[in-house]
Design a protein around this motif. Structure first.
Motif, PDB file in Angstrom:
ATOM      1  N   LEU A   1       0.793  -1.200   0.012  1.00  0.00           N
ATOM      2  CA  LEU A   1       0.083  -0.116   0.225  1.00  0.00           C
ATOM      3  C   LEU A   1       0.974   1.342  -0.059  1.00  0.00           C
ATOM      4  O   LEU A   1       0.494   2.396  -0.531  1.00  0.00           O
ATOM      5  CB  LEU A   1      -0.877   0.063   1.158  1.00  0.00           C
ATOM      6  N   ALA A   2       2.118   1.091   0.432  1.00  0.00           N
ATOM      7  CA  ALA A   2       3.112   2.318   0.474  1.00  0.00           C
ATOM      8  C   ALA A   2       3.653   2.664  -1.013  1.00  0.00           C
ATOM      9  O   ALA A   2       3.878   3.652  -1.301  1.00  0.00           O
ATOM     10  CB  ALA A   2       4.168   2.029   1.356  1.00  0.00           C
ATOM     11  N   MET A   3       3.734   1.456  -1.720  1.00  0.00           N
ATOM     12  CA  MET A   3       4.396   1.438  -3.125  1.00  0.00           C
ATOM     13  C   MET A   3       3.845   2.873  -3.987  1.00  0.00           C
ATOM     14  O   MET A   3       4.431   3.264  -4.808  1.00  0.00           O
ATOM     15  CB  MET A   3       4.136   0.337  -3.808  1.00  0.00           C
ATOM     16  N   PRO A   4       2.420   3.049  -4.047  1.00  0.00           N
ATOM     17  CA  PRO A   4       2.169   4.208  -4.913  1.00  0.00           C
ATOM     18  C   PRO A   4       2.755   5.584  -4.607  1.00  0.00           C
ATOM     19  O   PRO A   4       3.245   6.128  -5.443  1.00  0.00           O
ATOM     20  CB  PRO A   4       0.616   4.268  -4.872  1.00  0.00           C
ATOM     21  N   ARG A   5       2.964   5.620  -3.240  1.00  0.00           N
ATOM     22  CA  ARG A   5       3.535   6.746  -2.873  1.00  0.00           C
ATOM     23  C   ARG A   5       5.114   6.890  -3.301  1.00  0.00           C
ATOM     24  O   ARG A   5       5.738   7.731  -3.593  1.00  0.00           O
ATOM     25  CB  ARG A   5       3.236   7.004  -1.281  1.00  0.00           C
ATOM     26  N   ILE A   6       5.669   5.622  -2.931  1.00  0.00           N
ATOM     27  CA  ILE A   6       7.119   5.456  -3.479  1.00  0.00           C
ATOM     28  C   ILE A   6       7.275   5.894  -5.048  1.00  0.00           C
ATOM     29  O   ILE A   6       8.200   6.205  -5.174  1.00  0.00           O
ATOM     30  CB  ILE A   6       7.661   4.258  -2.910  1.00  0.00           C
ATOM     31  N   LEU A   7       6.582   5.055  -5.792  1.00  0.00           N
ATOM     32  CA  LEU A   7       6.790   5.327  -7.040  1.00  0.00           C
ATOM     33  C   LEU A   7       6.522   6.587  -7.591  1.00  0.00           C
ATOM     34  O   LEU A   7       6.988   6.917  -8.705  1.00  0.00           O
ATOM     35  CB  LEU A   7       5.739   4.173  -7.604  1.00  0.00           C
ATOM     36  N   ARG A   8       5.837   7.327  -7.124  1.00  0.00           N
ATOM     37  CA  ARG A   8       5.678   8.739  -7.570  1.00  0.00           C
ATOM     38  C   ARG A   8       6.700   9.605  -7.537  1.00  0.00           C
ATOM     39  O   ARG A   8       7.150  10.325  -8.448  1.00  0.00           O
ATOM     40  CB  ARG A   8       4.381   9.388  -6.875  1.00  0.00           C
ATOM     41  N   GLU A   9       7.788   9.248  -6.732  1.00  0.00           N
ATOM     42  CA  GLU A   9       8.882   9.982  -6.394  1.00  0.00           C
ATOM     43  C   GLU A   9      10.109   8.970  -7.442  1.00  0.00           C
ATOM     44  O   GLU A   9      11.035   9.475  -7.924  1.00  0.00           O
ATOM     45  CB  GLU A   9       9.443  10.026  -5.118  1.00  0.00           C
TER      46      GLU A   9
ATOM     47  N   LYS B   1      -3.214 -10.544  -4.423  1.00  0.00           N
ATOM     48  CA  LYS B   1      -4.410  -9.697  -4.898  1.00  0.00           C
ATOM     49  C   LYS B   1      -4.245  -8.429  -4.675  1.00  0.00           C
ATOM     50  O   LYS B   1      -4.601  -7.436  -5.363  1.00  0.00           O
ATOM     51  CB  LYS B   1      -5.550 -10.268  -4.241  1.00  0.00           C
ATOM     52  N   LEU B   2      -3.778  -7.999  -3.543  1.00  0.00           N
ATOM     53  CA  LEU B   2      -3.726  -6.469  -3.120  1.00  0.00           C
ATOM     54  C   LEU B   2      -2.718  -5.734  -4.072  1.00  0.00           C
ATOM     55  O   LEU B   2      -2.956  -4.536  -4.456  1.00  0.00           O
ATOM     56  CB  LEU B   2      -3.237  -6.509  -1.607  1.00  0.00           C
ATOM     57  N   ALA B   3      -1.658  -6.384  -4.444  1.00  0.00           N
ATOM     58  CA  ALA B   3      -0.557  -5.966  -5.355  1.00  0.00           C
ATOM     59  C   ALA B   3      -1.407  -5.514  -6.809  1.00  0.00           C
ATOM     60  O   ALA B   3      -1.323  -4.277  -7.130  1.00  0.00           O
ATOM     61  CB  ALA B   3       0.538  -6.724  -5.524  1.00  0.00           C
ATOM     62  N   GLU B   4      -2.114  -6.441  -7.327  1.00  0.00           N
ATOM     63  CA  GLU B   4      -3.040  -6.189  -8.491  1.00  0.00           C
ATOM     64  C   GLU B   4      -4.020  -5.122  -8.368  1.00  0.00           C
ATOM     65  O   GLU B   4      -4.159  -4.036  -9.172  1.00  0.00           O
ATOM     66  CB  GLU B   4      -3.717  -7.568  -8.850  1.00  0.00           C
TER      67      GLU B   4
ATOM     68  N   SER C   1       3.395  -4.677 -11.063  1.00  0.00           N
ATOM     69  CA  SER C   1       4.581  -4.787 -12.032  1.00  0.00           C
ATOM     70  C   SER C   1       5.985  -4.309 -11.079  1.00  0.00           C
ATOM     71  O   SER C   1       7.086  -4.730 -11.528  1.00  0.00           O
ATOM     72  CB  SER C   1       4.613  -3.612 -13.284  1.00  0.00           C
ATOM     73  N   ALA C   2       5.777  -3.747 -10.146  1.00  0.00           N
ATOM     74  CA  ALA C   2       6.592  -3.500  -9.007  1.00  0.00           C
ATOM     75  C   ALA C   2       7.324  -4.244  -8.055  1.00  0.00           C
ATOM     76  O   ALA C   2       8.075  -3.811  -7.130  1.00  0.00           O
ATOM     77  CB  ALA C   2       6.591  -1.692  -8.787  1.00  0.00           C
ATOM     78  N   VAL C   3       6.450  -5.177  -8.038  1.00  0.00           N
ATOM     79  CA  VAL C   3       6.677  -6.098  -6.901  1.00  0.00           C
ATOM     80  C   VAL C   3       7.098  -7.460  -7.286  1.00  0.00           C
ATOM     81  O   VAL C   3       6.553  -8.220  -8.192  1.00  0.00           O
ATOM     82  CB  VAL C   3       5.209  -6.421  -5.960  1.00  0.00           C
ATOM     83  N   ARG C   4       8.219  -8.095  -6.474  1.00  0.00           N
ATOM     84  CA  ARG C   4       8.652  -9.523  -6.992  1.00  0.00           C
ATOM     85  C   ARG C   4       8.377 -10.439  -5.583  1.00  0.00           C
ATOM     86  O   ARG C   4       8.877 -10.118  -4.558  1.00  0.00           O
ATOM     87  CB  ARG C   4      10.063  -9.198  -7.187  1.00  0.00           C
ATOM     88  N   PHE C   5       7.786 -11.436  -5.823  1.00  0.00           N
ATOM     89  CA  PHE C   5       7.670 -12.434  -4.908  1.00  0.00           C
ATOM     90  C   PHE C   5       8.472 -13.515  -5.135  1.00  0.00           C
ATOM     91  O   PHE C   5       8.373 -14.397  -6.292  1.00  0.00           O
ATOM     92  CB  PHE C   5       6.050 -12.840  -5.015  1.00  0.00           C
ATOM     93  N   THR C   6       9.505 -13.711  -4.343  1.00  0.00           N
ATOM     94  CA  THR C   6      10.477 -14.926  -4.499  1.00  0.00           C
ATOM     95  C   THR C   6       9.841 -16.160  -4.132  1.00  0.00           C
ATOM     96  O   THR C   6      10.244 -17.297  -4.547  1.00  0.00           O
ATOM     97  CB  THR C   6      11.710 -14.570  -3.653  1.00  0.00           C
TER      98      THR C   6
END
Length: 376
Positions: free
Chosen positions: A215-223, A243-246, A252-257
Motif C-alpha cells: 500500500l506504500a508503493m504508490p507513494r514511493i513510485l511517484r518519486e 491480490k492486493l498488489a494487483e 509490476s513493481a513487486v517481486r515475490f520470490t
C-alpha cells in the motif's frame, strides 16, 4: 557449563525462528556436554539424516508436539539420569517449563527456560498466566528477548522469579550476514540491477506488514518510478498479498520470490537498498512481534531498516541510528521513511555502518552463547 539436557519442541529440520534459535545456540555449546530431547517431524528419513549430522546426541520423542505430559516428563527424567546431565535448558519455557520440578527431583541442579514472543501472550490470560507463574517458580532463570517481552512477562511472575530474569535474544552470524553477501547477483538474476530496491525478508503472514509495504508503493513510485519491492519468503498470506498488489496497481513493481533456502537469505538481504518490515500488533495484543531478528540480519548486511512498532521489534533497531521505527499498519509513515532513505545514499550508508557495528558489538552468536553457558 554442566552437562545439559535441552528439552525442546522446536528443533530443525522443522523450520521456524525458535527452531533456528535453539539449534544455533546448541551448536555453540560444548558438544560433549549436550543432549537434545525433541519432538519429531513429518519425514522420518529427513529427521534421521539431520540428527546424524549433529555433533551431539538427539533423542526424538514419538510425538510431533512435545508437551509436559507425565509420559514425556518421565522420559526426560530418564534421559537426564542416563546421560549424567545436571542442567536443563527448555528451548521454550511455555509449556515445557512445567516439567521443571520433576526434573529437579530427578537430579537437575540448574533449570533455565527461554521465553519468546508467545509467553507475552500467555501473560495476558488468567489460566495461562497462572501456568507461567508456576514455570517461573520452578526454574532458576527465565530468559527474555528484549525489554518488551520482559515487561509483559515479569508481572505474571513472582517478584523473586522476575528478579532472576536474564536477557538472551537470538544472535546474528555476522560472518554469514555481511555487506558482501552476494546481493548484486540476486539483483541481476531478478532483473533489478539498476533499480532502487526495498526488500522484506519474512514469513508471509498479516502481522509482518508486507501488505503495508504494498500500500506504500504508490507513494514511493511517484518519486521513484523504477523502484521495486522485493518480498522474500512464503506463507499463507501470499495469495492475499498478490491480490492486493494487483488491486493497488503496483504488481509490476513487486517481486515475490517464494521460499528461499537459508543459505541464500544473506544475498537476498543484500539485494535491497532498504530493508523494511512494518510489523503490527493484532488480535488484541496476542499476535505480536517477539523481536524481529531479520532487522539485525539486515543491519549486519549493511542495510538501513524500517521497522514496525509491534511488540519487541523496536528492540532490534536503534531508532534514528540504524533505521527508524514506524507505526505498524501505516503505509504513509512507511513510505515517508523509505523515500527519505532512497533519496539519500549517504544516510543509507551511515545507518548501514552503524547497524553493522551494533551487531558486532552486541548481537553476535558467540557472545550470547557464552551468556547461556554461564546460566547453565
Amino acid at each position: 557449563m554442566d552437562k545439559t539436557l535441552i528439552v525442546t519442541n522446536d528443533f530443525p529440520p522443522r523450520p521456524g525462528g525458535i527452531q533456528s534459535f535453539v539449534h544455533s545456540m546448541a551448536l555453540r555449546l560444548d558438544p560433549g556436554q549436550v543432549v537434545v530431547y525433541a519432538s519429531t517431524w513429518r519425514d522420518g528419513t529427513e529427521v534421521a539424516r539431520f540428527d546424524a549430522e549433529q555433533p551431539f546426541p538427539v533423542v526424538r520423542d514419538r510425538t510431533k508436539m512435545l508437551l509436559p505430559t507425565p509420559r514425556v516428563t518421565r522420559r526426560a527424567a530418564e534421559l537426564l539420569r542416563e546421560h549424567g546431565c545436571t542442567s536443563v535448558w527448555f528451548g521454550a519455557a511455555a509449556p515445557l517449563g512445567l516439567m521443571a520440578p520433576a526434573l529437579r527431583k530427578a537430579g537437575a541442579r540448574r533449570l533455565v527456560g527461554t521465553t519468546h514472543g508467545h509467553e507475552a501472550g500467555w501473560a495476558r490470560l488468567p489460566a495461562s498466566r497462572a501456568l507461567l507463574r508456576r514455570i517461573g517458580e520452578g526454574t532458576d532463570t527465565l530468559t527474555y528477548l528484549g525489554e518488551y517481552t520482559r515487561s509483559r512477562i515479569a508481572p505474571a511472575l513472582t517478584a523473586q522469579a522476575a528478579a532472576r530474569m536474564v536477557q538472551l535474544p537470538p544472535g546474528v552470524d555476522e560472518k554469514t550476514f555481511h555487506p558482501g553477501s552476494g546481493g548484486a547477483v540476486v539483483r541481476a538474476r531478478l532483473g533489478l540491477a539498476d533499480r532502487p530496491v526495498v526488500v522484506c525478508v519474512s514469513r508471509l503472514v498479516p502481522r509482518k506488514g508486507q501488505d503495508t509495504l504494498i500500500l506504500a508503493m504508490p507513494r514511493i513510485l511517484r518519486e521513484f518510478p523504477d523502484a521495486a519491492l522485493l518480498i522474500v519468503g512464503d506463507g499463507p498470506y501470499r495469495g492475499e498479498l498478490e491480490k492486493l498488489a494487483e488491486h493497488t496497481g503496483v504488481m509490476s513493481a513487486v517481486r515475490f520470490t517464494g521460499a528461499v533456502p537459508w543459505s541464500e537469505l544473506p544475498a537476498h538481504h543484500g539485494a535491497g537498498d532498504v530493508f523494511a518490515m512494518p510489523c503490527r500488533t493484532r488480535r488484541g495484543g496476542l499476535d505480536v512481534e517477539g523481536l524481529g531478528i531479520v532487522y539485525l540480519e539486515a543491519s549486519a548486511t549493511g542495510l538501513p531498516v524500517v521497522a514496525g512498532d509491534s511488540g519487541g521489534a523496536p528492540d532490534a533497531v536503534l531508532d534514528g541510528e540504524t533505521g527508524w521505527v514506524v507505526r505498524g499498519g501505516s503505509p504513509g509513515q512507511a513510505a515517508d521513511r523509505i523515500r527519505t532513505l532512497l533519496r539519500d545514499p549517504e544516510l543509507r550508508a551511515r545507518m548501514g555502518r552503524r547497524g553493522r557495528l551494533w551487531v558486532e558489538e552486541s548481537w553476535r552468536w558467540d557472545l550470547l552463547a557464552e551468556r547461556l553457558k554461564g546460566l547453565l
